[in-house]
Design a protein around this motif. Structure first.
Motif, PDB file in Angstrom:
ATOM      1  N   SER A 128      -1.312  51.459  52.947  1.00  0.00           N
ATOM      2  CA  SER A 128      -0.784  50.429  53.848  1.00  0.00           C
ATOM      3  C   SER A 128      -0.920  50.933  55.283  1.00  0.00           C
ATOM      4  CB  SER A 128       0.667  50.100  53.513  1.00  0.00           C
ATOM      5  OG  SER A 128       1.465  51.245  53.541  1.00  0.00           O
ATOM      6  N   THR A 129      -1.206  50.015  56.183  1.00  0.00           N
ATOM      7  CA  THR A 129      -1.439  50.381  57.589  1.00  0.00           C
ATOM      8  C   THR A 129      -0.564  49.523  58.493  1.00  0.00           C
ATOM      9  OG1 THR A 129      -3.163  48.723  57.925  1.00  0.00           O
ATOM     10  CG2 THR A 129      -3.874  50.870  57.068  1.00  0.00           C
ATOM     11  N   LYS A 130      -0.543  49.888  59.761  1.00  0.00           N
ATOM     12  CA  LYS A 130       0.314  49.144  60.691  1.00  0.00           C
ATOM     13  C   LYS A 130      -0.175  47.722  60.932  1.00  0.00           C
ATOM     14  CE  LYS A 130      -1.729  51.500  64.680  1.00  0.00           C
ATOM     15  NZ  LYS A 130      -1.474  52.378  65.821  1.00  0.00           N
ATOM     16  N   ASP A 131      -1.445  47.448  60.560  1.00  0.00           N
ATOM     17  CA  ASP A 131      -1.961  46.074  60.672  1.00  0.00           C
ATOM     18  C   ASP A 131      -1.166  45.106  59.791  1.00  0.00           C
ATOM     19  OD1 ASP A 131      -3.838  47.319  62.163  1.00  0.00           O
ATOM     20  OD2 ASP A 131      -5.454  47.171  60.672  1.00  0.00           O
ATOM     21  N   LEU A 132      -0.509  45.692  58.798  1.00  0.00           N
ATOM     22  CA  LEU A 132       0.238  44.889  57.818  1.00  0.00           C
ATOM     23  C   LEU A 132       1.560  44.380  58.390  1.00  0.00           C
ATOM     24  CD1 LEU A 132      -0.056  44.470  54.661  1.00  0.00           C
ATOM     25  CD2 LEU A 132       1.524  46.395  54.431  1.00  0.00           C
ATOM     26  N   ILE A 133       2.093  45.120  59.358  1.00  0.00           N
ATOM     27  CA  ILE A 133       3.463  44.866  59.809  1.00  0.00           C
ATOM     28  C   ILE A 133       3.676  43.440  60.361  1.00  0.00           C
ATOM     29  CG2 ILE A 133       5.335  45.693  61.317  1.00  0.00           C
ATOM     30  CD1 ILE A 133       4.673  47.658  59.072  1.00  0.00           C
ATOM     31  N   PRO A 134       2.785  42.931  61.215  1.00  0.00           N
ATOM     32  CA  PRO A 134       3.022  41.563  61.723  1.00  0.00           C
ATOM     33  C   PRO A 134       3.118  40.525  60.612  1.00  0.00           C
ATOM     34  CG  PRO A 134       1.314  42.676  62.998  1.00  0.00           C
ATOM     35  CD  PRO A 134       1.588  43.551  61.817  1.00  0.00           C
ATOM     36  N   LYS A 135       2.329  40.718  59.547  1.00  0.00           N
ATOM     37  CA  LYS A 135       2.353  39.760  58.436  1.00  0.00           C
ATOM     38  C   LYS A 135       3.706  39.827  57.706  1.00  0.00           C
ATOM     39  CE  LYS A 135      -0.247  38.212  54.503  1.00  0.00           C
ATOM     40  NZ  LYS A 135      -1.073  38.574  53.367  1.00  0.00           N
ATOM     41  N   ILE A 136       4.184  41.044  57.497  1.00  0.00           N
ATOM     42  CA  ILE A 136       5.484  41.198  56.827  1.00  0.00           C
ATOM     43  C   ILE A 136       6.581  40.572  57.696  1.00  0.00           C
ATOM     44  CG2 ILE A 136       7.197  42.838  55.944  1.00  0.00           C
ATOM     45  CD1 ILE A 136       4.958  44.803  55.389  1.00  0.00           C
ATOM     46  N   VAL A 137       6.570  40.904  58.988  1.00  0.00           N
ATOM     47  CA  VAL A 137       7.597  40.392  59.900  1.00  0.00           C
ATOM     48  C   VAL A 137       7.581  38.865  59.907  1.00  0.00           C
ATOM     49  CG1 VAL A 137       8.315  40.269  62.329  1.00  0.00           C
ATOM     50  CG2 VAL A 137       7.591  42.459  61.338  1.00  0.00           C
ATOM     51  N   SER A 138       6.387  38.307  59.985  1.00  0.00           N
ATOM     52  CA  SER A 138       6.258  36.851  60.018  1.00  0.00           C
ATOM     53  C   SER A 138       6.854  36.222  58.755  1.00  0.00           C
ATOM     54  CB  SER A 138       4.788  36.471  60.170  1.00  0.00           C
ATOM     55  OG  SER A 138       4.639  35.077  60.043  1.00  0.00           O
ATOM     56  N   SER A 139       6.566  36.817  57.587  1.00  0.00           N
ATOM     57  CA  SER A 139       7.114  36.267  56.343  1.00  0.00           C
ATOM     58  C   SER A 139       8.628  36.402  56.297  1.00  0.00           C
ATOM     59  CB  SER A 139       6.511  36.985  55.130  1.00  0.00           C
ATOM     60  OG  SER A 139       5.144  36.683  55.027  1.00  0.00           O
ATOM     61  N   LEU A 140       9.132  37.576  56.644  1.00  0.00           N
ATOM     62  CA  LEU A 140      10.580  37.811  56.563  1.00  0.00           C
ATOM     63  C   LEU A 140      11.357  36.832  57.432  1.00  0.00           C
ATOM     64  CD1 LEU A 140      10.908  41.700  56.712  1.00  0.00           C
ATOM     65  CD2 LEU A 140      10.944  40.201  54.713  1.00  0.00           C
ATOM     66  N   LEU A 141      10.797  36.562  58.627  1.00  0.00           N
ATOM     67  CA  LEU A 141      11.574  35.796  59.591  1.00  0.00           C
ATOM     68  C   LEU A 141      11.290  34.300  59.555  1.00  0.00           C
ATOM     69  CD1 LEU A 141      11.556  38.235  62.622  1.00  0.00           C
ATOM     70  CD2 LEU A 141      12.877  38.289  60.504  1.00  0.00           C
ATOM     71  N   ASN A 142      10.165  33.906  58.969  1.00  0.00           N
ATOM     72  CA  ASN A 142       9.809  32.487  58.994  1.00  0.00           C
ATOM     73  C   ASN A 142       9.882  31.777  57.651  1.00  0.00           C
ATOM     74  OD1 ASN A 142       9.215  32.418  61.818  1.00  0.00           O
ATOM     75  ND2 ASN A 142       7.362  33.585  61.371  1.00  0.00           N
ATOM     76  N   VAL A 143       9.755  32.525  56.553  1.00  0.00           N
ATOM     77  CA  VAL A 143       9.816  31.868  55.243  1.00  0.00           C
ATOM     78  C   VAL A 143      11.274  31.479  54.961  1.00  0.00           C
ATOM     79  CG1 VAL A 143       9.432  32.146  52.761  1.00  0.00           C
ATOM     80  CG2 VAL A 143       7.757  33.051  54.392  1.00  0.00           C
ATOM     81  N   LYS A 144      11.438  30.330  54.334  1.00  0.00           N
ATOM     82  CA  LYS A 144      12.783  29.780  54.077  1.00  0.00           C
ATOM     83  C   LYS A 144      13.424  30.481  52.887  1.00  0.00           C
ATOM     84  CE  LYS A 144      11.385  25.345  56.012  1.00  0.00           C
ATOM     85  NZ  LYS A 144      11.097  23.930  55.761  1.00  0.00           N
ATOM     86  N   LEU A 145      13.971  31.652  53.164  1.00  0.00           N
ATOM     87  CA  LEU A 145      14.532  32.502  52.118  1.00  0.00           C
ATOM     88  C   LEU A 145      16.055  32.428  52.076  1.00  0.00           C
ATOM     89  CD1 LEU A 145      12.237  35.488  53.016  1.00  0.00           C
ATOM     90  CD2 LEU A 145      12.205  34.330  50.799  1.00  0.00           C
ATOM     91  N   SER A 188      21.396  27.286  53.912  1.00  0.00           N
ATOM     92  CA  SER A 188      22.395  26.889  54.916  1.00  0.00           C
ATOM     93  C   SER A 188      23.654  26.384  54.215  1.00  0.00           C
ATOM     94  CB  SER A 188      21.830  25.794  55.809  1.00  0.00           C
ATOM     95  OG  SER A 188      21.755  24.589  55.073  1.00  0.00           O
ATOM     96  N   ASP A 189      24.706  26.135  54.984  1.00  0.00           N
ATOM     97  CA  ASP A 189      25.964  25.638  54.409  1.00  0.00           C
ATOM     98  C   ASP A 189      25.757  24.343  53.635  1.00  0.00           C
ATOM     99  OD1 ASP A 189      27.575  27.682  55.289  1.00  0.00           O
ATOM    100  OD2 ASP A 189      27.898  26.764  57.250  1.00  0.00           O
ATOM    101  N   SER A 190      24.797  23.553  54.090  1.00  0.00           N
ATOM    102  CA  SER A 190      24.574  22.266  53.430  1.00  0.00           C
ATOM    103  C   SER A 190      23.635  22.402  52.228  1.00  0.00           C
ATOM    104  CB  SER A 190      23.991  21.276  54.438  1.00  0.00           C
ATOM    105  OG  SER A 190      22.749  21.758  54.910  1.00  0.00           O
ATOM    106  N   GLY A 191      23.227  23.644  51.907  1.00  0.00           N
ATOM    107  CA  GLY A 191      22.377  23.859  50.736  1.00  0.00           C
ATOM    108  C   GLY A 191      20.895  23.728  51.045  1.00  0.00           C
ATOM    109  N   LYS A 192      20.570  23.530  52.314  1.00  0.00           N
ATOM    110  CA  LYS A 192      19.169  23.386  52.723  1.00  0.00           C
ATOM    111  C   LYS A 192      18.530  24.775  52.834  1.00  0.00           C
ATOM    112  CE  LYS A 192      16.548  21.306  56.460  1.00  0.00           C
ATOM    113  NZ  LYS A 192      16.603  21.060  57.892  1.00  0.00           N
ATOM    114  N   HIS A 193      17.276  24.897  52.430  1.00  0.00           N
ATOM    115  CA  HIS A 193      16.587  26.180  52.560  1.00  0.00           C
ATOM    116  C   HIS A 193      16.060  26.340  53.975  1.00  0.00           C
ATOM    117  CE1 HIS A 193      15.919  26.088  47.948  1.00  0.00           C
ATOM    118  NE2 HIS A 193      17.170  26.257  48.302  1.00  0.00           N
TER     119      HIS A 193
END
Lengths: 168, 168
Positions: free
Chosen positions: B52-69, B72-77
């Protein structure tokens, strides 16, 4: 790189704990929520995929109970039956998710009926196999589990979760 | 079946929480242990593999912060930036384990130096990216993280861990 090149029929995430508490029935108008608790042992989050069959269960049970996934007081790696420790099985359909764009999709997950049947078999065979280990059964350790289809409200206390992934 | 047919350079397990507390320094003769705490948000267990290389990091960050994981209180993802919620990053080398017979082996894991570098980059880029989301940065939410190489003594309180696996 870790090369992964096969179909996955079930996915299990394992975490070690010193205490865990899981809601098995939410509160309603007439009664409080119900919880189960384990002491030192292993939390088993499990998800079945489409195409998984009951033939798979003995293999999963064997891995969960025999692979050295726990750590003894002396830092030695041991199986949960050798520890001996409690086991808490938690159905976790979200483990089957795959990201597509910004959304998680669960298209590969087993249907509700199939998932529930496999989950029941997993618990029953784990219990049977655990009881066949005198070191485990005579220790007073327990197997507990969540209610399939419920929200798995969980509290977890660890001395290091020591998280592992097993796929079958 | 869920078909998985590619090399994996990093593995991430995600759990949602209402509160989590992680030891970042064990106690010694002179001082108490140090802990960090998050409120409602997401625990990110991460393991890097060899290659694994540092080129991977932006992709991981993008997934962690943007994917609906998150939920919310109303049950929305929603994503963690939309929630908005805290983030706790936990190095978890055990996630790289593969069972061979009764033992877990970690031969595919990145070496300590490489793992530590990638872990540091992941934290730095997560922080930077989180701060660029006004909804997150103005909410008072925080990013916290464990100490690479330490035992990750963790306490976790959830309203359903909603466990996900992401591989990169």
């Amino acid at each position: 790189m870790a090369t992964i090149d096969r179909d996955v029929a079930a996915r299990v995430v394992l975490q070690q704990c010193v205490h865990a508490k899981l809601q098995v029935r939410p509160h309603d108008e007439n009664s409080h929520a119900e919880w189960v608790e384990i002491k030192r042992g292993m939390v088993v989050y499990v998800c079945f995929f489409k195409g998984s069959t009951k033939d798979l269960i003995p293999k999963i049970v064997s891995s969960l109970l025999n692979v050295k996934l726990s750590e003894s007081d002396s830092g030695k790696h041991v199986s949960i039956t050798e520890l001996p420790g409690d086991v808490l099985i938690v159905p976790q359909a979200t483990l089957g998710g795959r990201s597509k764009g910004r959304c998680m999709q669960y298209h590969s997950n087993a249907g509700k009926e199939q998932g529930m049947e496999l989950y029941g078999l997993l618990i029953a065979q784990c219990q049977k196999e655990l009881e066949s280990h005198p070191q485990w059964s005579e220790s007073g350790a327990a197997l507990l589990y969540g209610t399939y289809g419920n929200r798995q409200v969980l509290k977890l206390d660890t001395n290091g979760p020591y998280t592992h992934l097993l796929e079958f």
